[in-house]
Write a protein that holds these residues in place. Sequence first.
Motif, mmCIF file in Angstrom:
data_model
loop_
_atom_site.group_PDB
_atom_site.id
_atom_site.type_symbol
_atom_site.label_atom_id
_atom_site.label_comp_id
_atom_site.label_asym_id
_atom_site.label_seq_id
_atom_site.Cartn_x
_atom_site.Cartn_y
_atom_site.Cartn_z
ATOM 1 N N ALA A 75 0.828 -1.209 0.000
ATOM 2 C CA ALA A 75 0.000 0.000 0.000
ATOM 3 C C ALA A 75 0.861 1.258 0.000
ATOM 4 C CB ALA A 75 -0.939 -0.002 1.205
ATOM 5 N N LEU A 76 1.981 1.236 0.720
ATOM 6 C CA LEU A 76 2.871 2.386 0.745
ATOM 7 C C LEU A 76 3.483 2.627 -0.635
ATOM 8 C CD1 LEU A 76 4.291 4.612 2.286
ATOM 9 C CD2 LEU A 76 6.005 2.948 3.022
ATOM 10 N N VAL A 77 3.868 1.558 -1.308
ATOM 11 C CA VAL A 77 4.381 1.694 -2.681
ATOM 12 C C VAL A 77 3.313 2.305 -3.584
ATOM 13 C CG1 VAL A 77 5.097 0.396 -4.729
ATOM 14 C CG2 VAL A 77 6.096 -0.126 -2.495
ATOM 15 N N ALA A 78 2.063 1.844 -3.412
ATOM 16 C CA ALA A 78 0.975 2.380 -4.229
ATOM 17 C C ALA A 78 0.815 3.876 -3.996
ATOM 18 C CB ALA A 78 -0.330 1.655 -3.917
ATOM 19 N N GLU A 79 0.906 4.304 -2.723
ATOM 20 C CA GLU A 79 0.780 5.731 -2.436
ATOM 21 C C GLU A 79 1.979 6.514 -2.982
ATOM 22 O OE1 GLU A 79 -0.198 7.097 1.407
ATOM 23 O OE2 GLU A 79 -2.260 6.337 1.289
ATOM 24 N N ALA A 80 3.173 5.937 -2.886
ATOM 25 C CA ALA A 80 4.346 6.602 -3.446
ATOM 26 C C ALA A 80 4.194 6.776 -4.951
ATOM 27 C CB ALA A 80 5.608 5.799 -3.121
ATOM 28 N N MET A 81 3.661 5.768 -5.620
ATOM 29 C CA MET A 81 3.440 5.873 -7.063
ATOM 30 C C MET A 81 2.321 6.863 -7.376
ATOM 31 S SD MET A 81 5.741 4.142 -8.546
ATOM 32 C CE MET A 81 5.053 4.300 -10.198
ATOM 33 N N ARG A 82 1.350 6.964 -6.487
ATOM 34 C CA ARG A 82 0.304 7.972 -6.661
ATOM 35 C C ARG A 82 0.905 9.376 -6.597
ATOM 36 N NH1 ARG A 82 -5.693 8.252 -4.077
ATOM 37 N NH2 ARG A 82 -6.040 10.473 -4.322
ATOM 38 N N LEU A 83 1.843 9.575 -5.661
ATOM 39 C CA LEU A 83 2.534 10.859 -5.572
ATOM 40 C C LEU A 83 3.357 11.109 -6.832
ATOM 41 C CD1 LEU A 83 3.425 13.370 -4.000
ATOM 42 C CD2 LEU A 83 5.187 11.945 -2.892
ATOM 43 N N ALA A 84 4.044 10.061 -7.308
ATOM 44 C CA ALA A 84 4.813 10.204 -8.547
ATOM 45 C C ALA A 84 3.896 10.592 -9.711
ATOM 46 C CB ALA A 84 5.551 8.905 -8.855
ATOM 47 N N ASP A 85 2.716 9.992 -9.763
ATOM 48 C CA ASP A 85 1.751 10.342 -10.809
ATOM 49 C C ASP A 85 1.370 11.820 -10.707
ATOM 50 O OD1 ASP A 85 1.753 7.660 -11.545
ATOM 51 O OD2 ASP A 85 -0.084 7.187 -10.444
ATOM 52 N N ALA A 86 1.088 12.257 -9.464
ATOM 53 C CA ALA A 86 0.651 13.642 -9.267
ATOM 54 C C ALA A 86 1.750 14.636 -9.615
ATOM 55 C CB ALA A 86 0.210 13.838 -7.817
ATOM 56 N N LEU A 87 3.002 14.226 -9.464
ATOM 57 C CA LEU A 87 4.127 15.096 -9.777
ATOM 58 C C LEU A 87 4.562 15.004 -11.232
ATOM 59 C CD1 LEU A 87 6.226 14.478 -6.534
ATOM 60 C CD2 LEU A 87 5.057 16.598 -7.176
ATOM 61 N N LEU A 120 12.341 3.481 -6.549
ATOM 62 C CA LEU A 120 11.796 2.840 -5.354
ATOM 63 C C LEU A 120 12.370 1.433 -5.181
ATOM 64 C CD1 LEU A 120 8.046 3.914 -5.621
ATOM 65 C CD2 LEU A 120 9.660 4.601 -3.832
ATOM 66 N N ALA A 121 12.511 0.709 -6.276
ATOM 67 C CA ALA A 121 13.017 -0.660 -6.210
ATOM 68 C C ALA A 121 14.460 -0.707 -5.722
ATOM 69 C CB ALA A 121 12.907 -1.332 -7.577
ATOM 70 N N GLY A 122 15.206 0.384 -5.920
ATOM 71 C CA GLY A 122 16.585 0.427 -5.479
ATOM 72 C C GLY A 122 16.759 0.840 -4.034
ATOM 73 N N GLY A 123 15.646 1.132 -3.353
ATOM 74 C CA GLY A 123 15.702 1.575 -1.963
ATOM 75 C C GLY A 123 15.237 0.506 -1.005
ATOM 76 N N PRO A 124 14.958 0.893 0.232
ATOM 77 C CA PRO A 124 14.583 -0.102 1.262
ATOM 78 C C PRO A 124 13.239 -0.768 1.014
ATOM 79 C CG PRO A 124 14.398 2.145 2.109
ATOM 80 C CD PRO A 124 15.096 2.240 0.796
#
Length: 272
Positions: A175-187, A198-202
């Motif tokens: 769910a956190l990844v989904a929200e991060a991608m939602r932010l990426a979409d908005a930006l 994201l895949a290269g991080g924790p």
Amino acid sequence: MEKIAFLGLGHMGAPMARQLLAAGHPLTVWNRTAGKAEPLAGEGARLAAGPADAVRDADVVITMLAGPEAVRAVADAVVPELRAGVHWAEMSTVGPDVVRELAARVPAGVTLVDAPVMGSTDKAAAGRLGILAGGAADGIEHILARFGPVTRTGPLGSGAALKLVVNSAVIGGVALVAEAMRLADALGLDEETAKEALAGGPLGGAVNRAFATGVHFGSDLAVKDVTLATEVTGLPVMEAVLGHYQAAAADPEVVHEDIARAVAHIRARKNH
């Protein structure tokens, strides 16, 4: 070899049952939707008329069911048929309270083990699940190992408890990844660039699961598991995560699909 009764042949149960057939165990199978059991009959399993019939002559009983209510319903049928010496491996994700309920119901001489699994359908088919075994599992550890490596977690109920912890982390991470991608979409960021970062991080493992294919863990099951976790203690983050999955599960096109579909649902969800 031990005669095994396997109850519950959904996305996970059917490939797990096949591991037992491949090992040569005499196997009796039952599923609430009988059609899901028929392919296994063609592979050598005996089809039972009902749960009680399935376990009547079994040395080992394995239940892999959708949730607490399904486990309780099956227990109503099978508990009177269990005889001394039988081992019952409860492998569903139901939480430790249900395991304790079952322990209070089984007859003397029956050994109950909670042994939920880590992994999805791909690992079930390959015999590479992770098994979290609580209780006195010595007598059936060699059978549990047919499904993958066994981790002994402690007393009865500890396997079911650890499974809630693991699933909460996985479901919450997705769910956190989904929200991060939602932010990426908005930006206005490029999707693949954001995913790679994201895949290269924790959160790399959660990213892989969020966009996985060829696996299955339904949004409805995510709702069930997070609900079990949030009933134990205050988990504000997971309560927010639960809202995401409840919204996804309310969509008839997403409810039984893998949680990767919920990721797209979360990204597209209107402000809330």
